[in-house]
Design an enzyme around this catalytic site. Structure first.
Site, PDB file in Angstrom:
ATOM      1  N   HIS A  12       0.874  -1.184   0.000  1.00 33.20           N
ATOM      2  CA  HIS A  12       0.000   0.000   0.000  1.00 33.20           C
ATOM      3  C   HIS A  12       0.906   1.228   0.000  1.00 33.20           C
ATOM      4  CE1 HIS A  12      -3.551  -2.448   1.254  1.00 33.20           C
ATOM      5  NE2 HIS A  12      -2.588  -3.218   1.745  1.00 33.20           N
ATOM      6  N   HIS A 190      -8.317  -8.291  -0.545  1.00 35.19           N
ATOM      7  CA  HIS A 190      -7.846  -8.804   0.737  1.00 35.19           C
ATOM      8  C   HIS A 190      -8.929  -9.752   1.266  1.00 35.19           C
ATOM      9  CE1 HIS A 190      -5.033  -5.514   0.499  1.00 35.19           C
ATOM     10  NE2 HIS A 190      -4.601  -5.637   1.739  1.00 35.19           N
ATOM     11  N   GLU A 193      -7.342 -12.451   6.001  1.00 33.34           N
ATOM     12  CA  GLU A 193      -6.273 -11.883   6.828  1.00 33.34           C
ATOM     13  C   GLU A 193      -6.762 -11.979   8.273  1.00 33.34           C
ATOM     14  OE1 GLU A 193      -5.755  -7.617   6.334  1.00 33.34           O
ATOM     15  OE2 GLU A 193      -3.812  -7.610   7.353  1.00 33.34           O
TER      16      GLU A 193
HETATM   17  N1  HPA Z   1      -5.043  -4.875   5.600  1.00 41.88           N
HETATM   18  C1  HPA Z   1      -6.187  -4.282   5.244  1.00 41.88           C
HETATM   19  N2  HPA Z   1      -6.229  -3.026   4.819  1.00 41.88           N
HETATM   20  C2  HPA Z   1      -5.091  -2.341   4.720  1.00 41.88           C
HETATM   21  C3  HPA Z   1      -3.887  -2.907   5.083  1.00 41.88           C
HETATM   22  C4  HPA Z   1      -3.864  -4.235   5.534  1.00 41.88           C
HETATM   23  O1  HPA Z   1      -2.819  -4.821   5.891  1.00 41.88           O
HETATM   24  N3  HPA Z   1      -2.942  -1.969   4.862  1.00 41.88           N
HETATM   25  C5  HPA Z   1      -3.566  -0.881   4.387  1.00 41.88           C
HETATM   26  N4  HPA Z   1      -4.875  -1.102   4.305  1.00 41.88           N
HETATM   27 ZN    ZN Z   2      -2.655  -5.134   2.521  1.00 40.00          ZN
END
Ligand code: HPA
Ligand code: ZN
Length: 329
Positions: A12, A190, A193
């Protein structure tokens, strides 16, 4: 250990803002940061989960105001990335983190673009941009962001989905990703996570993504692991990030070897390197030190990074050839 040529597929740009640059930009823009010194700011880089990190990450974006600020940010990242062996970078940015505070998409993209346009020449790094939607904001706002991006599509390769994951399932953005695909954009998200394996299924089946960002919680669902292996859907794994945000307790406990052993197309990336203690080669080194990955495994990860990229075939094959002839020491 050699600094291997590699692609970075999960970084990012706002997460590359080092404290020193944050202070420089704050001063330039007449902004007073809540942390009086660089050391105070660094001391705040201690997180309990994703949200505790995001709070600081979004608060520091306030120093980014002008095109030059975004150019300086990207230029600083590219300089560091080059020293870490990066030859191609697919870079996330969060338009809504800027447009919601009155900074236009034009400013963001012109600023980033100025650094990216000269990156291959100055740093030997080809680049692509991935526009991320903030999943903890309404889908209508994401759609509006996509509409604002339409005049800039020549600069954008893909869309992504980031920010606070728990309670914000991919399904909320199905029609936004349909619209992005109709515009010819690639899709990533994403998932897995902090969120459950079911979010990875949703990202695959509803958002029809080309890659999963993070994805480590796929291991909770053997059918999902089998599917990811069969389809060779890439995972962009970020080991330092997982430790700092406490998805994983220690690097020595990281599931990356299990993911590789399951036959998945795993890549290693830095995520938000200014916040998580290192850039991409530092992550590779950490895997060697704490998980005992040997050079063969690290070369496989580097090769995977090119395979999983959105690069045109010619440059991708050239970079794989460069890796394969890169000396061991
Ligand atoms: N996860 C989710 N959103 C994000 C992250 C991350 O690691 N870094 C910047 N936005
Ligand atoms: Zn990320």
């Amino acid at each position: 250990m050699p600094v291997l040529p590699k692609a970075e597929l999960h970084v990012h740009i706002e997460g590359t803002l080092e404290p020193e640059l944050a202070f420089t930009l704050a001063e330039r823009n007449g902004i007073t940061l809540p942390h009086p010194t660089i050391d105070d700011l660094r001391a705040a880089y201690s997180f309990t989960d994703l949200q505790s990190f995001l709070d600081l990450y979004y608060s520091l974006t306030d120093v980014l105001r002008t095109e030059q600020d975004f150019t300086d940010l990207a230029e600083a990242y590219l300089t560091r990335a080059a020293a870490q062996g990066v030859r191609h970078a697919e870079i996330f940015f969060d338009p809504q983190a800027h447009t919601t505070r009155g900074i236009s998409l034009d400013t963001v993209l012109n600023g980033l673009g100025a650094a990216l346009d000269t990156s291959e020449q100055h740093h030997g790094i080809s680049t692509a941009l991935i526009l991320c939607f903030l999943r903890d904001r309404p889908a209508t706002e994401a759609l509006n962001t996509l509409r604002q991006a339409r005049p800039h599509l020549d600069r954008i390769t893909a869309v992504g989905l980031d920010s606070a994951e728990a309670g914000h399932p991919p399904e909320k953005f199905t029609h936004v990703f349909d619209a992005a695909r109709d515009l010819g954009l690639r899709c990533v998200a994403h998932a897995g996570e902090e969120g459950p394996a079911s979010y990875i299924w949703q990202a695959l089946n509803l958002l029809k993504v080309d890659r999963i960002d993070h994805g480590i919680r796929c291991l909770e669902d053997p059918d999902l692991v089998a599917h990811l292996a069969a389809t060779q859907t890439p995972l962009t794994v970020c080991p330092f990030s997982n430790v700092r945000l406490r998805a994983v307790q220690n690097l020595a406990d990281h599931p990356l070897p299990a993911l590789m052993d399951a036959g998945l197309l795993v890549t290693v990336n830095s995520d938000d390197p200014a916040y998580f203690g290192g850039y991409i080669h530092d992550n590779y080194q950490g895997l060697r030190q704490h998980l005992g990955l040997d050079e063969t495994a690290l070369r496989r990860l580097a090769r995977n990074s090119f395979t999983a990229s959105f690069l045109p075939t010619q440059r991708r094959d050239a970079l794989i050839a460069e890796l394969d002839t890169h000396p061991a020491h």
